[in-house]
Design a protein around this motif. Structure first.
Motif, PDB file in Angstrom:
ATOM      1  N   SER A 172       0.853  -1.187   0.000  1.00 19.90           N
ATOM      2  CA  SER A 172       0.000   0.000   0.000  1.00 19.90           C
ATOM      3  C   SER A 172       0.888   1.236   0.000  1.00 19.90           C
ATOM      4  O   SER A 172       1.872   1.285   0.730  1.00 19.90           O
ATOM      5  CB  SER A 172      -0.897   0.006   1.240  1.00 19.90           C
ATOM      6  OG  SER A 172      -1.624   1.217   1.310  1.00 19.90           O
ATOM      7  N   SER A 175       0.574   3.897   4.804  1.00 27.16           N
ATOM      8  CA  SER A 175       0.558   2.973   5.935  1.00 27.16           C
ATOM      9  C   SER A 175      -0.098   3.671   7.116  1.00 27.16           C
ATOM     10  O   SER A 175      -1.071   4.389   6.943  1.00 27.16           O
ATOM     11  CB  SER A 175       1.989   2.541   6.245  1.00 27.16           C
ATOM     12  OG  SER A 175       2.019   1.591   7.269  1.00 27.16           O
ATOM     13  N   SER A 176       0.461   3.501   8.315  1.00 29.55           N
ATOM     14  CA  SER A 176      -0.136   4.081   9.519  1.00 29.55           C
ATOM     15  C   SER A 176      -0.143   5.605   9.499  1.00 29.55           C
ATOM     16  O   SER A 176      -0.962   6.230  10.157  1.00 29.55           O
ATOM     17  CB  SER A 176       0.597   3.574  10.754  1.00 29.55           C
ATOM     18  OG  SER A 176       1.975   3.873  10.658  1.00 29.55           O
ATOM     19  N   LYS A 180       4.495   7.190   5.400  1.00 30.14           N
ATOM     20  CA  LYS A 180       5.026   5.834   5.291  1.00 30.14           C
ATOM     21  C   LYS A 180       4.204   5.009   4.302  1.00 30.14           C
ATOM     22  O   LYS A 180       3.011   5.240   4.139  1.00 30.14           O
ATOM     23  CB  LYS A 180       5.034   5.140   6.659  1.00 30.14           C
ATOM     24  CG  LYS A 180       5.950   5.801   7.670  1.00 30.14           C
ATOM     25  CD  LYS A 180       6.202   4.945   8.883  1.00 30.14           C
ATOM     26  CE  LYS A 180       5.005   4.683   9.720  1.00 30.14           C
ATOM     27  NZ  LYS A 180       4.623   5.752  10.626  1.00 30.14           N
ATOM     28  N   LEU A 182       3.409   0.804   3.108  1.00 30.49           N
ATOM     29  CA  LEU A 182       3.460  -0.549   3.649  1.00 30.49           C
ATOM     30  C   LEU A 182       4.052  -1.487   2.600  1.00 30.49           C
ATOM     31  O   LEU A 182       3.581  -1.535   1.474  1.00 30.49           O
ATOM     32  CB  LEU A 182       2.056  -1.031   4.046  1.00 30.49           C
ATOM     33  CG  LEU A 182       1.979  -2.426   4.658  1.00 30.49           C
ATOM     34  CD1 LEU A 182       2.773  -2.489   5.968  1.00 30.49           C
ATOM     35  CD2 LEU A 182       0.514  -2.811   4.898  1.00 30.49           C
ATOM     36  N   ARG A 183       5.103  -2.210   2.993  1.00 32.39           N
ATOM     37  CA  ARG A 183       5.781  -3.124   2.077  1.00 32.39           C
ATOM     38  C   ARG A 183       5.886  -4.502   2.723  1.00 32.39           C
ATOM     39  O   ARG A 183       5.669  -4.657   3.925  1.00 32.39           O
ATOM     40  CB  ARG A 183       7.179  -2.601   1.734  1.00 32.39           C
ATOM     41  CG  ARG A 183       7.176  -1.225   1.089  1.00 32.39           C
ATOM     42  CD  ARG A 183       8.543  -0.873   0.545  1.00 32.39           C
ATOM     43  NE  ARG A 183       8.825  -1.631  -0.641  1.00 32.39           N
ATOM     44  CZ  ARG A 183       8.537  -1.232  -1.879  1.00 32.39           C
ATOM     45  NH1 ARG A 183       7.950  -0.075  -2.077  1.00 32.39           N
ATOM     46  NH2 ARG A 183       8.848  -1.981  -2.917  1.00 32.39           N
ATOM     47  N   ASP A 193       6.968  -1.083   7.402  1.00 33.49           N
ATOM     48  CA  ASP A 193       6.744   0.274   6.922  1.00 33.49           C
ATOM     49  C   ASP A 193       8.013   0.774   6.239  1.00 33.49           C
ATOM     50  O   ASP A 193       9.126   0.431   6.634  1.00 33.49           O
ATOM     51  CB  ASP A 193       6.405   1.224   8.070  1.00 33.49           C
ATOM     52  CG  ASP A 193       4.961   1.101   8.536  1.00 33.49           C
ATOM     53  OD1 ASP A 193       4.119   0.636   7.758  1.00 33.49           O
ATOM     54  OD2 ASP A 193       4.679   1.491   9.682  1.00 33.49           O
TER      55      ASP A 193
END
Length: 198
Positions: A172, A175-176, A180, A182-183, A193
């Motif tokens: 994505s 992320s949070s 960041k 998401l990987r 992250d």
């Protein structure tokens, strides 16, 4: 870029910079590179220059309140935190210690840029380098989107903070937090992250 002209200003700059980032408490504001300068106005009044990581960053208010609290605890009666938008913050402002702490915390730090100026926004491949799929007899799997020539360069890859592999994929773009992505590592299979380059 960080400036202090007197011994007291240098100490106040150190104190302001020692405040933990509210979104990434593993980093101090100094390590994140957002505290730019302090200016004394008399014996007990100080102005702190703070550059947000991006315009509208929701953490700026918490950063400002924490800076005010720390400096008041150290004798400053009046503390003003001023947002400074120019020059803009960049991930290049994160210190080497900050990058090390991010990696140890399980977040891939932003890659170090070699060129100056704006960071181009590219909608490149989701994989940082070609990988093989055992289900397809070990043959290379093509990226899911066209890649820029350097997107699969292992030296420029987003490396897994857990095992160091350059074979990672994007899950994505956010992320949070907005800064960041998401990987997931395709070697150890762990998600992580990635602090995006800005």
């Amino acid at each position: 870029m960080v400036t202090a002209t007197t011994t007291l200003e240098a100490e106040l700059l150190r104190l302001a910079g020692s405040v933990p980032d509210p979104e990434l408490p593993v980093l101090t504001l100094h390590e994140l590179g957002v505290v730019r300068a302090v200016h004394l106005h008399g014996a007990d009044a100080v102005e702190v220059e703070l550059t947000p990581t991006y315009t509208g960053c929701p953490a700026v208010e918490a950063m400002s309140l924490d800076i005010e609290r720390v400096l008041r605890e150290h004798g400053m009666r009046e503390v003003t935190v001023r947002k400074v938008l120019s020059p803009a913050w960049s991930t290049d402002d994160i210190t080497a210690e900050g990058r090390r702490k991010l990696r140890e915390f399980g977040i891939a730090p932003p890659r170090v840029r070699t060129a100056s100026g704006p960071v181009p926004v590219e909608l490149g491949p989701t994989h940082t380098r070609p990988h093989t799929d055992p289900a397809v007899n070990g043959s290379p799997v093509a990226p899911t989107a066209p890649a820029a020539p350097t997107a699969c360069d292992p030296a420029d890859a987003v490396r897994c903070p857990h095992c160091g592999s350059a074979d990672t994929e994007l899950l994505s773009r956010f992320s949070s937090t907005a800064c960041k992505a998401l990987r997931r590592c395709l070697a150890c299979r762990e998600p992580f992250d990635h602090f995006k380059e800005v």
